[in-house]
Design a protein around this motif. Structure first.
Motif, mmCIF file in Angstrom:
data_model
loop_
_atom_site.group_PDB
_atom_site.id
_atom_site.type_symbol
_atom_site.label_atom_id
_atom_site.label_comp_id
_atom_site.label_asym_id
_atom_site.label_seq_id
_atom_site.Cartn_x
_atom_site.Cartn_y
_atom_site.Cartn_z
ATOM 1 N N ALA A 193 0.829 -1.206 0.000
ATOM 2 C CA ALA A 193 0.000 0.000 0.000
ATOM 3 C C ALA A 193 0.863 1.255 0.000
ATOM 4 N N GLU A 194 1.879 1.280 0.851
ATOM 5 C CA GLU A 194 2.735 2.468 0.946
ATOM 6 C C GLU A 194 3.465 2.737 -0.361
ATOM 7 N N ASP A 195 3.974 1.686 -0.995
ATOM 8 C CA ASP A 195 4.640 1.865 -2.291
ATOM 9 C C ASP A 195 3.700 2.533 -3.290
ATOM 10 N N ASN A 196 2.473 2.076 -3.352
ATOM 11 C CA ASN A 196 1.518 2.615 -4.316
ATOM 12 C C ASN A 196 1.038 4.012 -3.947
ATOM 13 N N LEU A 197 0.876 4.277 -2.665
ATOM 14 C CA LEU A 197 0.484 5.627 -2.238
ATOM 15 C C LEU A 197 1.566 6.643 -2.589
ATOM 16 N N THR A 198 2.830 6.265 -2.393
ATOM 17 C CA THR A 198 3.908 7.208 -2.711
ATOM 18 C C THR A 198 4.042 7.443 -4.211
ATOM 19 N N LEU A 199 3.462 6.572 -5.019
ATOM 20 C CA LEU A 199 3.414 6.777 -6.476
ATOM 21 C C LEU A 199 2.208 7.629 -6.889
ATOM 22 N N GLY A 200 1.419 8.050 -5.894
ATOM 23 C CA GLY A 200 0.259 8.884 -6.188
ATOM 24 C C GLY A 200 -1.003 8.102 -6.491
ATOM 25 N N ARG A 201 -1.006 6.818 -6.234
ATOM 26 C CA ARG A 201 -2.171 5.988 -6.496
ATOM 27 C C ARG A 201 -3.102 5.967 -5.292
ATOM 28 N N MET A 202 -4.383 5.918 -5.543
ATOM 29 C CA MET A 202 -5.347 5.683 -4.485
ATOM 30 C C MET A 202 -5.292 4.194 -4.152
ATOM 31 N N VAL A 203 -5.346 3.851 -2.853
ATOM 32 C CA VAL A 203 -5.272 2.457 -2.429
ATOM 33 C C VAL A 203 -6.482 2.121 -1.565
ATOM 34 N N ILE A 204 -7.044 0.954 -1.846
ATOM 35 C CA ILE A 204 -8.139 0.426 -1.037
ATOM 36 C C ILE A 204 -7.632 -0.843 -0.375
ATOM 37 N N ALA A 205 -7.633 -0.837 0.956
ATOM 38 C CA ALA A 205 -7.143 -1.963 1.745
ATOM 39 C C ALA A 205 -8.321 -2.767 2.267
ATOM 40 N N ASP A 206 -8.277 -4.078 2.034
ATOM 41 C CA ASP A 206 -9.349 -4.993 2.413
ATOM 42 C C ASP A 206 -8.810 -6.017 3.394
ATOM 43 N N SER A 207 -9.263 -5.927 4.635
ATOM 44 C CA SER A 207 -8.869 -6.904 5.653
ATOM 45 C C SER A 207 -9.875 -6.866 6.785
ATOM 46 N N VAL A 208 -9.874 -7.913 7.606
ATOM 47 C CA VAL A 208 -10.745 -7.902 8.780
ATOM 48 C C VAL A 208 -10.377 -6.705 9.647
ATOM 49 N N ASN A 209 -9.092 -6.424 9.749
ATOM 50 C CA ASN A 209 -8.612 -5.252 10.480
ATOM 51 C C ASN A 209 -9.209 -5.221 11.892
#
Length: 172
Positions: free
Chosen positions: A60-76
């Motif tokens: 997620a962090e790699d993609n966020l730093t590239l300017g991408r929106m990230v959707i994280a899916d987990s029980v969390n």
């Protein structure tokens, strides 16, 4: 933006987070897929512990730093996992939004848990008993709460986009 989904198994979070990721053309990061890949890699233990989450945070962090929106899916399920997602957003200097997915109709929730098929090869879904007995901390902060018991996926996704104030071009 990092949109962090959480909720008990069978609540509908994967269905919603996938639909939202597709609609927003966002990067989709699913902890179940990562955890199963770790298991399939031949790591001696079937209990992957925090490894799946740690890998997901990095992707997620790699993609966020590239300017991408990230959707994280987990029980969390724990404060520590939720805080870690927020730390990813902070390090990436992006907005984080927490979304808790619930199914308020317990009969429907149980039906989903007991009848759903896995979409990740080798992944064993939890039983109803395992779902209701799972450690699941109350949210310290106020997430956006989405109830999948009475509304369809498209209706919920449309409402989330409005609530999030997302103004980027959307696919149909």
């Amino acid at each position: 933006m990092l949109i962090i989904f959480g909720g008990l198994p069978g609540s509908g979070k994967t269905t919603l987070s996938r639909a939202l990721a597709k609609r927003l053309e966002a990067v989709y990061v699913r902890v179940d897929t990562i955890e199963q890949a770790i298991r399939a890699s031949g790591v001696p233990s079937t209990d992957v512990g925090p490894a799946g989450y740690v890998v997901a945070y990095g992707v997620a962090e790699d993609n966020l730093t590239l300017g991408r929106m990230v959707i994280a899916d987990s029980v969390n399920p724990l404060h520590i996992t939720r805080d870690a997602w927020l730390a990813v957003a902070a390090r990436s200097a992006v907005t984080a939004v927490e979304v808790e997915v619930i199914c308020s109709d317990k009969i429907e929730h149980r039906r989903r848990v007991e009848t759903r098929k896995t979409d990740v090869e080798g992944l064993v879904k939890p039983t109803w008993h395992e779902t209701v007995e799972r450690v699941y901390d109350h949210w310290e902060r106020k997430p956006i709460v989405v109830d999948t018991a009475a509304k369809g996926v498209q209706e919920i996704v449309d409402a989330l986009i409005v609530r999030l104030g997302i103004d980027r071009p959307l696919s149909t």
